[in-house]
Structure formats: structure tokens, C-alpha cells
Design a protein around this motif. Structure first.
Motif, PDB file in Angstrom:
ATOM      1  N   MET A  43      25.684  36.409  38.135  1.00 27.36           N
ATOM      2  CA  MET A  43      27.088  36.642  38.870  1.00 27.36           C
ATOM      3  C   MET A  43      27.890  37.036  37.991  1.00 27.36           C
ATOM      4  O   MET A  43      28.903  37.580  38.163  1.00 27.36           O
ATOM      5  CB  MET A  43      26.776  35.665  40.073  1.00 27.36           C
ATOM      6  CG  MET A  43      25.731  35.709  41.487  1.00 27.36           C
ATOM      7  SD  MET A  43      26.364  34.025  42.606  1.00 27.36           S
ATOM      8  CE  MET A  43      27.728  34.164  42.313  1.00 27.36           C
ATOM      9  N   LEU A  44      27.774  35.671  36.591  1.00 31.80           N
ATOM     10  CA  LEU A  44      28.687  35.825  36.020  1.00 31.80           C
ATOM     11  C   LEU A  44      29.385  36.850  35.088  1.00 31.80           C
ATOM     12  O   LEU A  44      29.883  37.655  34.887  1.00 31.80           O
ATOM     13  CB  LEU A  44      29.139  34.636  34.724  1.00 31.80           C
ATOM     14  CG  LEU A  44      29.025  33.041  35.728  1.00 31.80           C
ATOM     15  CD1 LEU A  44      28.118  31.930  34.819  1.00 31.80           C
ATOM     16  CD2 LEU A  44      30.754  32.987  36.045  1.00 31.80           C
ATOM     17  N   THR A  45      27.513  37.804  35.217  1.00 33.05           N
ATOM     18  CA  THR A  45      27.892  38.776  34.079  1.00 33.05           C
ATOM     19  C   THR A  45      28.342  39.940  35.310  1.00 33.05           C
ATOM     20  O   THR A  45      28.519  40.886  34.387  1.00 33.05           O
ATOM     21  CB  THR A  45      26.434  39.473  34.036  1.00 33.05           C
ATOM     22  OG1 THR A  45      26.237  38.377  33.207  1.00 33.05           O
ATOM     23  CG2 THR A  45      25.898  40.611  32.775  1.00 33.05           C
ATOM     24  N   ALA A  46      27.647  39.995  35.792  1.00 31.99           N
ATOM     25  CA  ALA A  46      28.617  40.968  36.840  1.00 31.99           C
ATOM     26  C   ALA A  46      29.582  41.221  37.192  1.00 31.99           C
ATOM     27  O   ALA A  46      30.472  41.791  37.550  1.00 31.99           O
ATOM     28  CB  ALA A  46      27.869  40.918  38.447  1.00 31.99           C
ATOM     29  N   ARG A  47      30.066  39.983  37.480  1.00 30.30           N
ATOM     30  CA  ARG A  47      31.745  39.039  37.615  1.00 30.30           C
ATOM     31  C   ARG A  47      31.960  39.980  36.552  1.00 30.30           C
ATOM     32  O   ARG A  47      34.062  40.788  36.452  1.00 30.30           O
ATOM     33  CB  ARG A  47      32.616  37.941  37.835  1.00 30.30           C
ATOM     34  CG  ARG A  47      34.148  37.486  38.503  1.00 30.30           C
ATOM     35  CD  ARG A  47      33.762  36.900  38.730  1.00 30.30           C
ATOM     36  NE  ARG A  47      33.949  35.557  37.432  1.00 30.30           N
ATOM     37  CZ  ARG A  47      33.523  33.798  37.506  1.00 30.30           C
ATOM     38  NH1 ARG A  47      33.378  33.539  38.483  1.00 30.30           N
ATOM     39  NH2 ARG A  47      33.907  33.377  36.674  1.00 30.30           N
ATOM     40  N   ASP A  48      32.151  39.770  35.267  1.00 31.44           N
ATOM     41  CA  ASP A  48      32.663  40.711  34.160  1.00 31.44           C
ATOM     42  C   ASP A  48      32.570  42.255  34.498  1.00 31.44           C
ATOM     43  O   ASP A  48      33.585  42.216  33.817  1.00 31.44           O
ATOM     44  CB  ASP A  48      32.177  39.768  32.744  1.00 31.44           C
ATOM     45  CG  ASP A  48      32.284  38.419  32.914  1.00 31.44           C
ATOM     46  OD1 ASP A  48      33.176  37.580  33.018  1.00 31.44           O
ATOM     47  OD2 ASP A  48      31.506  37.119  32.546  1.00 31.44           O
ATOM     48  N   ARG A  49      32.258  42.192  34.485  1.00 33.26           N
ATOM     49  CA  ARG A  49      31.460  44.004  34.426  1.00 33.26           C
ATOM     50  C   ARG A  49      32.279  44.676  35.350  1.00 33.26           C
ATOM     51  O   ARG A  49      32.821  45.998  35.566  1.00 33.26           O
ATOM     52  CB  ARG A  49      30.428  44.407  34.712  1.00 33.26           C
ATOM     53  CG  ARG A  49      29.233  44.257  33.448  1.00 33.26           C
ATOM     54  CD  ARG A  49      27.971  44.697  33.190  1.00 33.26           C
ATOM     55  NE  ARG A  49      27.651  44.059  32.401  1.00 33.26           N
ATOM     56  CZ  ARG A  49      25.499  44.314  32.326  1.00 33.26           C
ATOM     57  NH1 ARG A  49      25.062  45.245  33.144  1.00 33.26           N
ATOM     58  NH2 ARG A  49      25.187  43.607  31.268  1.00 33.26           N
ATOM     59  N   LEU A  50      33.161  43.871  36.634  1.00 38.32           N
ATOM     60  CA  LEU A  50      33.794  44.867  37.219  1.00 38.32           C
ATOM     61  C   LEU A  50      35.325  45.185  37.026  1.00 38.32           C
ATOM     62  O   LEU A  50      35.124  43.830  36.642  1.00 38.32           O
ATOM     63  CB  LEU A  50      34.393  43.298  38.964  1.00 38.32           C
ATOM     64  CG  LEU A  50      33.381  42.775  39.541  1.00 38.32           C
ATOM     65  CD1 LEU A  50      33.171  42.357  41.069  1.00 38.32           C
ATOM     66  CD2 LEU A  50      32.487  44.513  40.456  1.00 38.32           C
ATOM     67  N   PRO A  51      35.314  46.067  37.434  1.00 38.73           N
ATOM     68  CA  PRO A  51      37.413  46.277  37.013  1.00 38.73           C
ATOM     69  C   PRO A  51      38.303  45.474  37.532  1.00 38.73           C
ATOM     70  O   PRO A  51      38.880  45.038  38.498  1.00 38.73           O
ATOM     71  CB  PRO A  51      37.547  47.613  36.615  1.00 38.73           C
ATOM     72  CG  PRO A  51      36.437  48.238  38.789  1.00 38.73           C
ATOM     73  CD  PRO A  51      34.778  46.362  37.731  1.00 38.73           C
TER      74      PRO A  51
END
Length: 179
Positions: free
Chosen positions: A170-178
Motif C-alpha cells: 500500500m505504501l509503495t502504491a501510494r508513493d507511485r501515485l501522481p
């Protein structure tokens, strides 16, 4: 301890091997005394399944087979706990039929039969010990409980790992969001 267990099993099995062979070779001589147990048992067996043998001679021979088989397994150290259990089960009707000291009027014969009855109770005690002996290894109950504990621990660790990996994802996905 293994030589002691082996010697004890061999010594304990000897009488069952001898009496089982006697029952197989000449059941007719044992039938009159056995009828005290086989006659009530025959009625019960007929109720369970009419195809089961109920004649006293066959029941004496079956008991003989159980005793020979159990004695050999016990003496050889194979399936010792079930073998001891089988022998204990066969010893109970054998003792009741063979040594009914409580029915004998003659004091000397009553005393002899009482001694044989008590000897068989001692054998039964030895068989119960053999049936309970795990030979130093954990018993089924202990292994089952510890397996359950081990599985529960594995599930807890797996759950913890899955939560941690989900959080990282979840943290990795959140960091990748524009932005």
C-alpha cells in the motif's frame, strides 16, 4: 532402557504364546470352562451379526489366534501397544472362564484358582503398562497438541507477514501515485 523393554516384552509374551498354541491345537479341552463366557457372548454376537461365529470351540480358537498373534508382535517389538491391548482384551474372558475361584467349594482348589486369577491380574497390569509405553517417544496426544501449537504459530506468523507485506504494498502504491 531398550534391553529392559525388549526382555520384558519377550517374558510377558511367553505365556500368551503357549496358551494360544494350546487353544489352537486342542480347543475341545478348554470348551467346558470357556462356556461360562462364550455362551453369554454368543447371544451378544448373534445380535450384532448372525454371521459371526458363536460356537464355543471356534471362539476358543479365535482367542488362541489373538493370543498367538499378539504374543508374537509383542515379543518381536512390532505394534507393541496394539498387541498389548489385544492381549489384555483376550486375557479378561480367559481369566473369568478359566479361574472362577468364587464358584469353587473345595478350599485347596479355590486357593489354587485364586492364585491363578491373581497371577492373571498381574499379567493384565503388565500388559496395561506395555500398552501405555511410548518407549520414550512422545505419545499421540502430545504430538497432536504440539502439532496444533505449531500450526497455530505458523498461521500467526503467516498472518503477520501478510499484513506487513500488504502495508508495504500500500505504501509503495501510494508513493507511485501522481501527486
Amino acid at each position: 532402557m531398550k534391553p529392559v523393554r525388549t526382555t520384558a516384552r519377550v517374558l510377558l509374551s511367553g505365556i500368551f504364546l503357549a496358551s494360544g498354541i494350546k487353544a489352537l491345537a486342542g480347543p475341545g479341552g478348554l470348551v467346558p470352562r470357556a462356556k461360562r463366557v462364550t455362551d453369554p457372548m454368543a447371544t451378544m454376537l448373534e445380535k450384532i451379526d448372525p454371521r459371526l461365529p458363536t460356537d464355543p470351540e471356534t471362539l476358543v480358537q479365535i482367542n488362541g489366534v489373538v493370543q498367538v498373534g499378539g504374543a508374537l508382535l509383542l515379543a518381536l517389538g512390532h505394534f507393541t501397544r496394539p498387541a498389548a491391548t489385544m492381549l489384555a482384551a483376550s486375557l479378561i474372558p480367559t481369566t473369568i472362564a478359566g479361574h472362577p475361584f468364587w464358584t469353587i467349594k473345595d478350599p485347596e482348589e479355590r486357593q489354587r484358582q485364586q492364585v491363578q486369577f491373581l497371577k492373571n491380574l498381574g499379567l493384565l497390569g503388565g500388559l496395561l503398562l506395555a500398552a501405555a509405553d511410548t518407549q520414550g517417544r512422545p505419545g499421540l496426544r502430545w504430538r497432536t497438541e504440539h502439532l496444533a501449537d505449531s500450526v497455530a504459530g505458523s498461521v500467526r506468523r503467516g498472518t503477520k507477514t501478510a499484513k506487513r507485506e500488504a502495508k508495504i504494498a500500500m505504501l509503495t502504491a501510494r508513493d507511485r501515485l501522481p501527486g
